[in-house]
Design a protein around this motif. Structure first.
Motif, PDB file in Angstrom:
ATOM      1  N   GLY A  87       0.809  -1.213   0.000  1.00 13.81           N
ATOM      2  CA  GLY A  87       0.000   0.000   0.000  1.00 13.81           C
ATOM      3  C   GLY A  87       0.841   1.260   0.000  1.00 13.81           C
ATOM      4  N   GLU A  88       1.981   1.214   0.666  1.00 14.30           N
ATOM      5  CA  GLU A  88       2.870   2.384   0.705  1.00 14.30           C
ATOM      6  C   GLU A  88       3.375   2.729  -0.692  1.00 14.30           C
ATOM      7  N   ILE A  89       3.703   1.707  -1.469  1.00 10.75           N
ATOM      8  CA  ILE A  89       4.194   1.936  -2.830  1.00 10.75           C
ATOM      9  C   ILE A  89       3.068   2.484  -3.698  1.00 10.75           C
ATOM     10  N   ARG A  90       1.877   1.945  -3.540  1.00 15.15           N
ATOM     11  CA  ARG A  90       0.723   2.467  -4.285  1.00 15.15           C
ATOM     12  C   ARG A  90       0.493   3.937  -3.950  1.00 15.15           C
ATOM     13  N   THR A  91       0.597   4.267  -2.682  1.00 16.84           N
ATOM     14  CA  THR A  91       0.418   5.660  -2.257  1.00 16.84           C
ATOM     15  C   THR A  91       1.455   6.551  -2.917  1.00 16.84           C
ATOM     16  N   ILE A  92       2.679   6.114  -2.947  1.00 18.79           N
ATOM     17  CA  ILE A  92       3.746   6.901  -3.574  1.00 18.79           C
ATOM     18  C   ILE A  92       3.450   7.117  -5.047  1.00 18.79           C
ATOM     19  N   ILE A  93       2.981   6.072  -5.723  1.00 20.51           N
ATOM     20  CA  ILE A  93       2.689   6.176  -7.159  1.00 20.51           C
ATOM     21  C   ILE A  93       1.471   7.066  -7.408  1.00 20.51           C
ATOM     22  N   PHE A  94       0.364   6.772  -6.705  1.00 18.22           N
ATOM     23  CA  PHE A  94      -0.886   7.468  -7.012  1.00 18.22           C
ATOM     24  C   PHE A  94      -0.971   8.861  -6.390  1.00 18.22           C
ATOM     25  N   VAL A  95      -0.519   9.008  -5.157  1.00 14.47           N
ATOM     26  CA  VAL A  95      -0.572  10.328  -4.521  1.00 14.47           C
ATOM     27  C   VAL A  95       0.618  11.168  -4.972  1.00 14.47           C
ATOM     28  N   GLY A  96       1.796  10.568  -4.980  1.00 14.39           N
ATOM     29  CA  GLY A  96       2.999  11.305  -5.359  1.00 14.39           C
ATOM     30  C   GLY A  96       3.054  11.619  -6.842  1.00 14.39           C
ATOM     31  N   PHE A  97       3.261  10.580  -7.654  1.00 15.54           N
ATOM     32  CA  PHE A  97       3.435  10.806  -9.097  1.00 15.54           C
ATOM     33  C   PHE A  97       2.160  11.347  -9.743  1.00 15.54           C
TER      34      PHE A  97
END
Length: 129
Positions: free
Chosen positions: A68-78
């Motif tokens: 979930g942390e990686i998904r957050t980085i991709i979807f919220v960040g990028f």
């Protein structure tokens, strides 16, 4: 993989920076080749972001187990920096998938209608400041 709070923030900043640079570069490259006034650069970035966000979300949900942390980085960040429109559309699609047609329509109408109204009000206020 578990990230500390500060590691998450750092990765969000990095992903957001990459998303912003991609948006700037792609939008500018498309727009400079346009001979019409329509903001085709922004339009294309938003459409590309919607496609990519939908494809990646589905891939991560159904095919790849991604933290979930990686998904957050991709979807919220990028994607947050690349195009918030893609997040708006992804949330609307999720409402439709969950058979929440009324909420999906409300999301579309309210965010677009009130968003435009807020922008116009902001322009008016900005002229008087």
């Amino acid at each position: 993989m578990t990230l500390t709070f500060y590691q998450k923030i750092l990765w969000l900043v990095i992903a957001g920076g990459i998303g912003a640079l991609c948006r700037y570069g792609l939008s500018g490259a498309i727009q400079k080749n346009m001979t019409i006034l329509f903001p085709m650069g922004t339009f294309m970035v938003n459409i590309i972001a919607c496609f990519l966000a939908g494809a990646l979300f589905t891939l991560f949900q159904e095919k790849l187990e991604l933290a979930g942390e990686i998904r957050t980085i991709i979807f919220v960040g990028f994607f947050g920096a690349f195009s918030t429109f893609s997040t708006f559309m992804l949330e609307t699609a999720q409402l439709l998938r969950d058979d929440q047609l009324t909420w999906a329509i409300a999301n579309l109408l309210l965010q677009n209608g009130i968003g435009l109204l807020s922008m116009l009000c902001g322009i008016i206020v900005g002229k008087f400041i």
